[in-house]
Design an enzyme around this catalytic site. Structure first.
Site, PDB file in Angstrom:
ATOM      1  N   ARG A 113       0.827  -1.202   0.000  1.00  0.00           N
ATOM      2  CA  ARG A 113       0.000   0.000   0.000  1.00  0.00           C
ATOM      3  C   ARG A 113       0.863   1.254   0.000  1.00  0.00           C
ATOM      4  O   ARG A 113       0.533   2.259  -0.642  1.00  0.00           O
ATOM      5  CB  ARG A 113      -0.924  -0.010   1.230  1.00  0.00           C
ATOM      6  CG  ARG A 113      -1.889   1.149   1.242  1.00  0.00           C
ATOM      7  CD  ARG A 113      -3.021   0.928   2.218  1.00  0.00           C
ATOM      8  NE  ARG A 113      -3.972   2.014   2.152  1.00  0.00           N
ATOM      9  CZ  ARG A 113      -4.353   2.732   3.215  1.00  0.00           C
ATOM     10  NH1 ARG A 113      -3.876   2.452   4.411  1.00  0.00           N
ATOM     11  NH2 ARG A 113      -5.219   3.709   3.066  1.00  0.00           N
ATOM     12  N   HIS A 117       0.723   4.484  -2.523  1.00  0.00           N
ATOM     13  CA  HIS A 117       0.596   5.882  -2.100  1.00  0.00           C
ATOM     14  C   HIS A 117       1.806   6.710  -2.486  1.00  0.00           C
ATOM     15  O   HIS A 117       1.696   7.899  -2.745  1.00  0.00           O
ATOM     16  CB  HIS A 117       0.344   5.960  -0.592  1.00  0.00           C
ATOM     17  CG  HIS A 117      -1.074   5.645  -0.220  1.00  0.00           C
ATOM     18  ND1 HIS A 117      -1.838   6.449   0.588  1.00  0.00           N
ATOM     19  CD2 HIS A 117      -1.875   4.606  -0.554  1.00  0.00           C
ATOM     20  CE1 HIS A 117      -3.045   5.927   0.726  1.00  0.00           C
ATOM     21  NE2 HIS A 117      -3.099   4.800   0.057  1.00  0.00           N
ATOM     22  N   ASP A 125       9.123   8.345  -5.548  1.00  0.00           N
ATOM     23  CA  ASP A 125      10.265   9.162  -5.135  1.00  0.00           C
ATOM     24  C   ASP A 125      10.411   9.196  -3.628  1.00  0.00           C
ATOM     25  O   ASP A 125      11.082  10.058  -3.081  1.00  0.00           O
ATOM     26  CB  ASP A 125      10.089  10.593  -5.659  1.00  0.00           C
ATOM     27  CG  ASP A 125       8.791  11.214  -5.149  1.00  0.00           C
ATOM     28  OD1 ASP A 125       8.037  10.522  -4.422  1.00  0.00           O
ATOM     29  OD2 ASP A 125       8.519  12.384  -5.474  1.00  0.00           O
ATOM     30  N   SER A 127       8.480  10.233  -1.528  1.00  0.00           N
ATOM     31  CA  SER A 127       7.919  11.442  -0.908  1.00  0.00           C
ATOM     32  C   SER A 127       6.954  11.068   0.215  1.00  0.00           C
ATOM     33  O   SER A 127       6.768  11.838   1.165  1.00  0.00           O
ATOM     34  CB  SER A 127       7.209  12.316  -1.943  1.00  0.00           C
ATOM     35  OG  SER A 127       6.207  11.596  -2.626  1.00  0.00           O
ATOM     36  N   ASN A 145      -3.799   9.023   4.224  1.00  0.00           N
ATOM     37  CA  ASN A 145      -2.684   8.247   4.734  1.00  0.00           C
ATOM     38  C   ASN A 145      -2.915   7.691   6.131  1.00  0.00           C
ATOM     39  O   ASN A 145      -2.041   7.045   6.684  1.00  0.00           O
ATOM     40  CB  ASN A 145      -1.424   9.113   4.759  1.00  0.00           C
ATOM     41  CG  ASN A 145      -0.945   9.376   3.355  1.00  0.00           C
ATOM     42  OD1 ASN A 145      -1.044   8.526   2.487  1.00  0.00           O
ATOM     43  ND2 ASN A 145      -0.444  10.567   3.148  1.00  0.00           N
ATOM     44  N   HIS A 243      -5.946  -5.804  -2.907  1.00  0.00           N
ATOM     45  CA  HIS A 243      -6.830  -5.884  -1.748  1.00  0.00           C
ATOM     46  C   HIS A 243      -7.147  -7.327  -1.352  1.00  0.00           C
ATOM     47  O   HIS A 243      -8.040  -7.574  -0.565  1.00  0.00           O
ATOM     48  CB  HIS A 243      -8.116  -5.080  -2.000  1.00  0.00           C
ATOM     49  CG  HIS A 243      -7.894  -3.590  -1.948  1.00  0.00           C
ATOM     50  ND1 HIS A 243      -8.828  -2.669  -2.344  1.00  0.00           N
ATOM     51  CD2 HIS A 243      -6.821  -2.873  -1.548  1.00  0.00           C
ATOM     52  CE1 HIS A 243      -8.341  -1.445  -2.185  1.00  0.00           C
ATOM     53  NE2 HIS A 243      -7.118  -1.541  -1.710  1.00  0.00           N
TER      54      HIS A 243
HETATM   55  C1  HEM Z   1      -9.390   2.888  -6.121  1.00  0.00           C
HETATM   56  C2  HEM Z   1      -8.215   2.591  -5.621  1.00  0.00           C
HETATM   57  C3  HEM Z   1      -7.962   2.277  -4.177  1.00  0.00           C
HETATM   58  C4  HEM Z   1      -8.652   2.680  -3.070  1.00  0.00           C
HETATM   59  C5  HEM Z   1      -9.864   3.573  -2.997  1.00  0.00           C
HETATM   60  C6  HEM Z   1      -8.005   2.073  -1.937  1.00  0.00           C
HETATM   61  C7  HEM Z   1      -8.382   2.262  -0.635  1.00  0.00           C
HETATM   62  C8  HEM Z   1      -7.912   1.533   0.426  1.00  0.00           C
HETATM   63  C9  HEM Z   1      -8.403   1.646   1.772  1.00  0.00           C
HETATM   64  C10 HEM Z   1      -9.469   2.615   2.233  1.00  0.00           C
HETATM   65  C11 HEM Z   1      -7.747   0.741   2.519  1.00  0.00           C
HETATM   66  C12 HEM Z   1      -7.948   0.445   3.987  1.00  0.00           C
HETATM   67  C13 HEM Z   1      -7.178   1.347   4.870  1.00  0.00           C
HETATM   68  C14 HEM Z   1      -7.550   1.038   6.290  1.00  0.00           C
HETATM   69  O1  HEM Z   1      -8.731   0.941   6.592  1.00  0.00           O
HETATM   70  O2  HEM Z   1      -6.630   0.886   7.098  1.00  0.00           O
HETATM   71  C15 HEM Z   1      -6.813   0.057   1.653  1.00  0.00           C
HETATM   72  C16 HEM Z   1      -5.967  -0.929   2.051  1.00  0.00           C
HETATM   73  C17 HEM Z   1      -5.022  -1.492   1.236  1.00  0.00           C
HETATM   74  N1  HEM Z   1      -4.763  -1.132  -0.061  1.00  0.00           N
HETATM   75 FE1  HEM Z   1      -5.885   0.029  -1.219  1.00  0.00          FE
HETATM   76  N2  HEM Z   1      -6.953   1.321  -2.364  1.00  0.00           N
HETATM   77  C18 HEM Z   1      -6.884   1.415  -3.725  1.00  0.00           C
HETATM   78  C19 HEM Z   1      -5.947   0.837  -4.539  1.00  0.00           C
HETATM   79  C20 HEM Z   1      -4.894   0.089  -4.087  1.00  0.00           C
HETATM   80  C21 HEM Z   1      -3.764  -0.323  -4.897  1.00  0.00           C
HETATM   81  C22 HEM Z   1      -3.567   0.034  -6.356  1.00  0.00           C
HETATM   82  C23 HEM Z   1      -2.953  -1.044  -4.093  1.00  0.00           C
HETATM   83  C24 HEM Z   1      -1.629  -1.678  -4.395  1.00  0.00           C
HETATM   84  C25 HEM Z   1      -1.231  -2.063  -5.567  1.00  0.00           C
HETATM   85  C26 HEM Z   1      -3.592  -1.121  -2.785  1.00  0.00           C
HETATM   86  C27 HEM Z   1      -3.120  -1.834  -1.734  1.00  0.00           C
HETATM   87  C28 HEM Z   1      -3.728  -1.910  -0.505  1.00  0.00           C
HETATM   88  C29 HEM Z   1      -3.318  -2.822   0.531  1.00  0.00           C
HETATM   89  C30 HEM Z   1      -2.253  -3.900   0.405  1.00  0.00           C
HETATM   90  C31 HEM Z   1      -4.123  -2.553   1.645  1.00  0.00           C
HETATM   91  C32 HEM Z   1      -4.037  -3.212   3.018  1.00  0.00           C
HETATM   92  C33 HEM Z   1      -3.066  -2.418   3.864  1.00  0.00           C
HETATM   93  C34 HEM Z   1      -2.689  -3.076   5.159  1.00  0.00           C
HETATM   94  O3  HEM Z   1      -3.284  -4.082   5.566  1.00  0.00           O
HETATM   95  O4  HEM Z   1      -1.759  -2.574   5.791  1.00  0.00           O
HETATM   96  N3  HEM Z   1      -4.742  -0.392  -2.820  1.00  0.00           N
HETATM   97  N4  HEM Z   1      -6.928   0.556   0.394  1.00  0.00           N
HETATM   98  C1  LIG Z   2       0.796   7.122   9.590  1.00  0.00           C
HETATM   99  C2  LIG Z   2       0.550   8.573   9.650  1.00  0.00           C
HETATM  100  O1  LIG Z   2       1.459   9.368   9.622  1.00  0.00           O
HETATM  101  N1  LIG Z   2      -0.738   8.948   9.712  1.00  0.00           N
HETATM  102  C3  LIG Z   2      -1.152  10.317   9.728  1.00  0.00           C
HETATM  103  C4  LIG Z   2      -2.152  10.539   8.625  1.00  0.00           C
HETATM  104  O2  LIG Z   2      -2.707  11.816   8.719  1.00  0.00           O
HETATM  105  C5  LIG Z   2      -3.335  12.145   9.951  1.00  0.00           C
HETATM  106  C6  LIG Z   2      -3.909  13.524   9.825  1.00  0.00           C
HETATM  107  O3  LIG Z   2      -4.945  13.549   8.915  1.00  0.00           O
HETATM  108  C7  LIG Z   2      -2.319  12.063  11.082  1.00  0.00           C
HETATM  109  O4  LIG Z   2      -2.949  12.336  12.320  1.00  0.00           O
HETATM  110  C8  LIG Z   2      -1.718  10.664  11.110  1.00  0.00           C
HETATM  111  O5  LIG Z   2      -0.693  10.597  12.071  1.00  0.00           O
END
Ligand code: HEM
Ligand SMILES: CC(=O)N[C@H]1CO[C@H](CO)[C@@H](O)[C@@H]1O
Ligand SMILES: *[C@@H]1O[C@H](CO)[C@@H](O)[C@H](O)[C@H]1NC(C)=O
Ligand SMILES: *[C@@H]1O[C@H](CO)[C@@H](O)[C@H](O)[C@H]1NC(C)=O
Length: 399
Positions: A113, A117, A125, A127, A145, A243
């Site tokens: 993820r 981002h 980069d 960033s 984030n 996902h």
């Molecule tokens: C329309 C595009 C996308 C949206 C709206 C989206 C949104 C999200 C959201 C909201 C989460 C959950 C965050 C949380 O609740 O903690 C998530 C998790 C994740 N996303 Fe996406 N995402 C998108 C595309 C992608 C892409 C392109 C990748 C990688 C190639 C990706 C990889 C992941 C992974 C691996 C997680 C799990 C993170 C974790 O368990 O630490 N996502 N995403």
């Molecule tokens: C992991 C991280 O740095 N999360 C930050 C994301 O942005 C919020 C503010 O919107 C910060 O409070 C979090 O620390």
């Protein structure tokens, strides 16, 4: 004429041989789990020999919607860029990620993820790794984030590399390489990556706030966001297969369950049984519901990454376990109307995206080949190369 042909064939074979036997280059690693990356047929491999000699170069289609600076920079990456300046770098990254994965499998989705981002905002980069300063708001401090993880993992890897070759290996390279290793550990496909990315001096909080796709985005929003970075519908459906692993917290889909678009009703497209299930995991007031994140591993472990052991409730996406086909279940669930995010489920709304969901659901090896390809493309997005950018000493601070 004939001998010219023979000579060029010989040269080609020699190049392939060198590429495959280069000990530092992990092109076709013999003992990587289950599936080796291999150029899939059709649009990816029009020409195997030229492919093998020019991995760093993006294939056609990559350039749609991406400016020419991007093309030039991606092409100036090099395979095994650190072979002389820091030959241990890729090995350190691989081994550290593997060790961490052994105690925190959440490292794999976290890094994946993070790459998304990073690369989506001004290219790959690093960033996303910068901290805010008095004069700059960082990407990591913007709403999209929230719950980003893995910063501490990158710091550990960077510190180990700095010990052997200070200020040589960029954070941007470390991030994409580490994510690849994590994905491999989680049962995903391998893909070759060229290196030589440089780190930005700036973090783009404004862009991160407005340009990352929203979990509540309609299909057209998602297509626009990825399209402006050169990804077509097939690639979008494919990339969202990421996902398949990791955790989605309640916050990211809660309003689908209770108050969709301010209607005080759930998302009408949600299947009733699925709605009940999701509500049982994610109550109206988030803090009251139990944690569904993977059990935090023993705090005795030598790796104690606070960022990887979230206590917040959410939906665990890796139903499949690491050894089963990475990706399949994600698509099957979309077919059943059980996508966790609104943006996930929206893939079923479009004719073309829907047909790719069906294609990937029924052909896991097609999914894996495409995923290897799109991850390469994502990891090469708008990279900074010398003389631009810098190599940071600490990934969270500009040098
Ligand atoms: C329309 C595009 C996308 C949206 C709206 C989206 C949104 C999200 C959201 C909201 C989460 C959950 C965050 C949380 O609740 O903690 C998530 C998790 C994740 N996303 Fe996406 N995402 C998108 C595309 C992608 C892409 C392109 C990748 C990688 C190639 C990706 C990889 C992941 C992974 C691996 C997680 C799990 C993170 C974790 O368990 O630490 N996502 N995403
Ligand atoms: C992991 C991280 O740095 N999360 C930050 C994301 O942005 C919020 C503010 O919107 C910060 O409070 C979090 O620390
Ligand atoms: C294969 O690649 C080489 C080198 O890039 C090129 O000269 C040749 O025309 C290609 N052949 C085909 C069939 O595309
Ligand atoms: C539902 O959402 C709307 C808009 O986001 C908000 O104004 C309203 O207060 C919410 N309703 C409840 C019961 O939380």
């Amino acid at each position: 004429m004939d001998w010219i042909k023979k000579l060029s064939l010989l040269t080609v074979l020699l190049c392939i041989y060198i590429a495959l036997t280069n000990p530092n280059a992990d092109t076709m690693r013999k003992n990587s789990p289950s599936v080796l990356w291999f150029p899939p047929p059709s649009r990816f491999t029009r020409n195997l020999s030229s492919r093998l000699m020019s991995w760093p170069q993006p294939y056609d289609g990559y350039l749609n919607g991406v400016d020419s600076a991007t093309r030039d920079s991606a092409e100036s990456l090099e395979y095994d860029y650190y072979r002389e300046s820091c030959p241990q770098a890729e090995k350190i990254i691989r081994e550290t990620v593997r060790q961490i994965y052994g105690v925190h499998s959440g490292v794999a989705p976290a890094l994946l993820r993070l790459v998304f981002h990073d690369c989506f905002i001004k290219g790959c980069d690093a960033s996303v790794l910068l901290d805010s300063t008095e004069v700059m708001n960082a990407e990591k401090d913007t709403p999209p984030n929230e719950t980003l993880k893995g910063f501490d993992v990158i710091d550990v890897i960077k510190a180990e590399i700095e010990e052997v070759c200070p200020s040589v290996v960029s954070c941007a390279d470390i991030l994409v390489l580490a994510a690849r290793e994590g994905l491999l550990m989680a049962g995903g496909p391998f893909y070759p990556l060229s290196t030589g990315r440089r780190d930005s001096t700036h973090s783009y909080a404004d862009l991160a706030t407005y340009q990352l796709p929203s979990p509540y985005g309609d299909l057209s929003d998602t297509i626009a966001s990825f399209g402006s970075r050169g990804f077509d519908e097939r690639e979008i459906v494919n990339l969202l297969g990421a996902h398949s692993i990791g955790v989605i917290h309640c916050k990211s889909f809660q309003s689908r369950l209770y108050n969709f678009s301010g209607t005080n009703e759930p998302d009408p497209s949600l299947d009733v049984g699925f709605l009940d299930l999701m509500r049982s995991k994610c109550s109206k007031s988030v803090s009251a519901s139990p944690s569904l994140s993977p059990a935090p591993s023993s705090s005795q472990s030598s790796f104690d990454f606070s960022s990887l052991t979230s206590e917040e409730p959410g939906e665990v996406m890796n139903y499949e376990g690491p050894s089963s086909g990475f990706g399949t279940l994600y698509y099957h669930r979309l077919l059943q109307g059980k996508g966790v995010l609104y943006a996930d489920q929206q893939l079923m709304v479009g004719e073309e995206t829907g047909s790719w969901v069906r294609a990937y659901a029924s052909d896991v090896s097609l999914f894996r080949r495409d995923f290897a390809e799109t991850m390469m493309k994502l990891s090469n997005l708008q990279v900074l190369t010398a003389p631009n950018g810098q190599v940071r000493h600490s990934c969270s601070k500009a040098a």
